[in-house]
Motif scaffolding. Structure first.
Motif, short mmCIF file in Angstrom:
data_model
loop_
_atom_site.label_atom_id
_atom_site.label_comp_id
_atom_site.label_asym_id
_atom_site.label_seq_id
_atom_site.Cartn_x
_atom_site.Cartn_y
_atom_site.Cartn_z
N ASP A 1 4.28 32.98 -1.90
CA ASP A 1 2.97 32.34 -1.93
C ASP A 1 2.09 32.98 -3.00
N ARG A 2 2.01 34.31 -2.99
CA ARG A 2 1.20 35.00 -3.99
C ARG A 2 1.71 34.70 -5.40
N ASP A 3 3.04 34.78 -5.60
CA ASP A 3 3.61 34.53 -6.93
C ASP A 3 3.29 33.12 -7.41
N PHE A 4 3.29 32.15 -6.47
CA PHE A 4 2.98 30.76 -6.82
C PHE A 4 1.57 30.66 -7.41
N HIS A 5 0.61 31.22 -6.69
CA HIS A 5 -0.78 31.09 -7.13
C HIS A 5 -1.05 31.90 -8.40
N MET A 6 -0.43 33.07 -8.52
CA MET A 6 -0.63 33.86 -9.73
C MET A 6 0.07 33.23 -10.93
N THR A 7 1.17 32.52 -10.71
CA THR A 7 1.82 31.80 -11.81
C THR A 7 0.90 30.73 -12.36
N ILE A 8 0.25 29.99 -11.48
CA ILE A 8 -0.70 28.97 -11.94
C ILE A 8 -1.85 29.61 -12.70
N ALA A 9 -2.32 30.75 -12.22
CA ALA A 9 -3.39 31.46 -12.94
C ALA A 9 -2.95 31.80 -14.36
N ARG A 10 -1.74 32.31 -14.50
CA ARG A 10 -1.25 32.68 -15.83
C ARG A 10 -0.99 31.46 -16.70
N MET A 11 -0.70 30.33 -16.09
CA MET A 11 -0.48 29.10 -16.86
C MET A 11 -1.73 28.65 -17.59
N THR A 12 -2.89 29.11 -17.18
CA THR A 12 -4.14 28.74 -17.88
C THR A 12 -4.24 29.41 -19.24
N ASN A 13 -3.45 30.49 -19.45
CA ASN A 13 -3.54 31.28 -20.69
C ASN A 13 -4.95 31.83 -20.90
N ASN A 14 -5.62 32.12 -19.79
CA ASN A 14 -6.98 32.65 -19.84
C ASN A 14 -7.00 33.96 -19.05
N ALA A 15 -7.15 35.08 -19.74
CA ALA A 15 -7.07 36.38 -19.09
C ALA A 15 -8.18 36.60 -18.07
N ILE A 16 -9.35 36.02 -18.32
CA ILE A 16 -10.47 36.18 -17.38
C ILE A 16 -10.17 35.46 -16.07
N ILE A 17 -9.63 34.25 -16.16
CA ILE A 17 -9.27 33.51 -14.95
C ILE A 17 -8.19 34.27 -14.18
N VAL A 18 -7.21 34.81 -14.88
CA VAL A 18 -6.16 35.58 -14.22
C VAL A 18 -6.75 36.77 -13.48
N SER A 19 -7.65 37.50 -14.13
CA SER A 19 -8.23 38.69 -13.49
C SER A 19 -9.09 38.32 -12.29
N MET A 20 -9.79 37.19 -12.36
CA MET A 20 -10.62 36.75 -11.24
C MET A 20 -9.76 36.39 -10.03
N ILE A 21 -8.67 35.67 -10.26
CA ILE A 21 -7.80 35.26 -9.16
C ILE A 21 -7.06 36.48 -8.60
N GLU A 22 -6.64 37.39 -9.47
CA GLU A 22 -6.03 38.64 -8.99
C GLU A 22 -6.99 39.40 -8.09
N ALA A 23 -8.26 39.45 -8.48
CA ALA A 23 -9.27 40.18 -7.70
C ALA A 23 -9.47 39.54 -6.33
N LEU A 24 -9.48 38.21 -6.27
CA LEU A 24 -9.66 37.52 -4.99
C LEU A 24 -8.49 37.80 -4.05
N TRP A 25 -7.28 37.77 -4.59
CA TRP A 25 -6.11 38.04 -3.75
C TRP A 25 -6.07 39.50 -3.33
N ALA A 26 -6.51 40.40 -4.21
CA ALA A 26 -6.55 41.82 -3.84
C ALA A 26 -7.55 42.05 -2.71
N GLN A 27 -8.69 41.39 -2.76
CA GLN A 27 -9.67 41.52 -1.68
C GLN A 27 -9.11 40.98 -0.37
N ARG A 28 -8.39 39.87 -0.46
CA ARG A 28 -7.77 39.32 0.74
C ARG A 28 -6.78 40.32 1.36
N ASP A 29 -5.94 40.92 0.51
CA ASP A 29 -4.93 41.85 1.00
C ASP A 29 -5.54 43.10 1.62
#
Length: 246
Positions: free
Chosen positions: A151-179
């Motif tokens: 599940d995590r890999d799925f959502h982070m793959t989509i984040a990386r598909m944007t080719n936008n490092a800021i979006i990736v870092s934001m989504i990583e931060a949200l999942w880290a807070q969840r964990d």
């Protein structure tokens, strides 16, 4: 007149669920000697306190973690006899951060938009990776919710598909807070994994279908629908009697 339920998530230095948790604890103590009094349902509390049900759910989970109440499926919210008289939200507590529904609200805004952007930039390789993530999710039937790698890999793959490092870092931060959130872990104790996995896996297939078509609007809607399904399940699980508390 309909009560205003558009309170900000923060009240001064306190999160709204913390303020509401104190109000509920005060309500419990005010009625402690009344044998005929019953704890209102979450819907009733939301109406009485003029806040949304997600905020009440966060407040109830916070009280449950502090040994004041216990949520018992269709029995509702049970006030515990040996409960502390004060509700503390000391800054040292690890669950002082955003509540689960606040995180989901952020994910709805950010991940839905990320899916739309990913649809414009998706490659055939990206789609294959996402399909592999779903295949892994389908095999993780014995894995505890919140520990599913697919599940995590799925959502982070989509984040990386944007080719936008800021979006990736934001989504990583949200999942880290969840964990890291103890409230998230407590809330998921109320979920019957075997009941929700097929729905959530189906949501992921719908997201991939939209990405495969390179359709931004469909991808946005599919991701938003998935996150709303997660929100609804977390909000309604107890009322459906899916929690087992023996």
């Amino acid at each position: 007149m309909q009560k205003d339920k558009t309170h900000p998530r923060l009240q001064g230095n306190q999160r709204l669920y913390q303020v509401v948790a104190r109000q509920i604890a005060k309500l419990i103590e005010q009625n402690a000697t009344d044998k005929s009094w019953r704890m209102p349902s979450e819907r009733e509390l939301a109406d009485e306190l003029s806040v949304s049900r997600p905020v009440v759910r966060e407040a109830v989970i916070a009280l449950e973690m502090r040994g004041i109440v216990e949520v018992r499926g269709r029995a509702g919210i049970i006030v515990l006899a040996n409960r502390p008289s004060q509700v503390s939200f000391d800054v040292a507590e690890r669950d002082i951060g955003p509540g689960p529904f606040e995180l989901l609200e952020a994910r709805l805004a950010i991940e839905s938009s990320a899916a739309a952007l990913a649809a414009e930039r998706a490659t055939n390789y990206d789609i294959l990776v996402l399909e592999e993530c779903i295949a892994q999710m389908e095999q993780e039937t014995e894995v505890v919710l919140l520990q599913e790698k697919g599940d995590r890999d799925f959502h982070m793959t989509i984040a990386r598909m944007t080719n936008n490092a800021i979006i990736v870092s934001m989504i990583e931060a949200l999942w880290a807070q969840r964990d890291e959130s103890l409230m998230w872990k407590k809330l998921h104790e109320h979920i019957h994994a075997e009941s929700v996995r097929p729905l959530w896996i189906g949501d992921h297939h719908a997201i991939v279908s939209a990405l495969r078509m390179r359709h931004p609007d469909a991808a946005y809607k599919a991701m938003a629908r998935h996150i709303r399904n997660v929100t609804n399940e977390l909000l309604e699980a107890d009322e459906r009697g899916r929690i087992v508390t023996e």
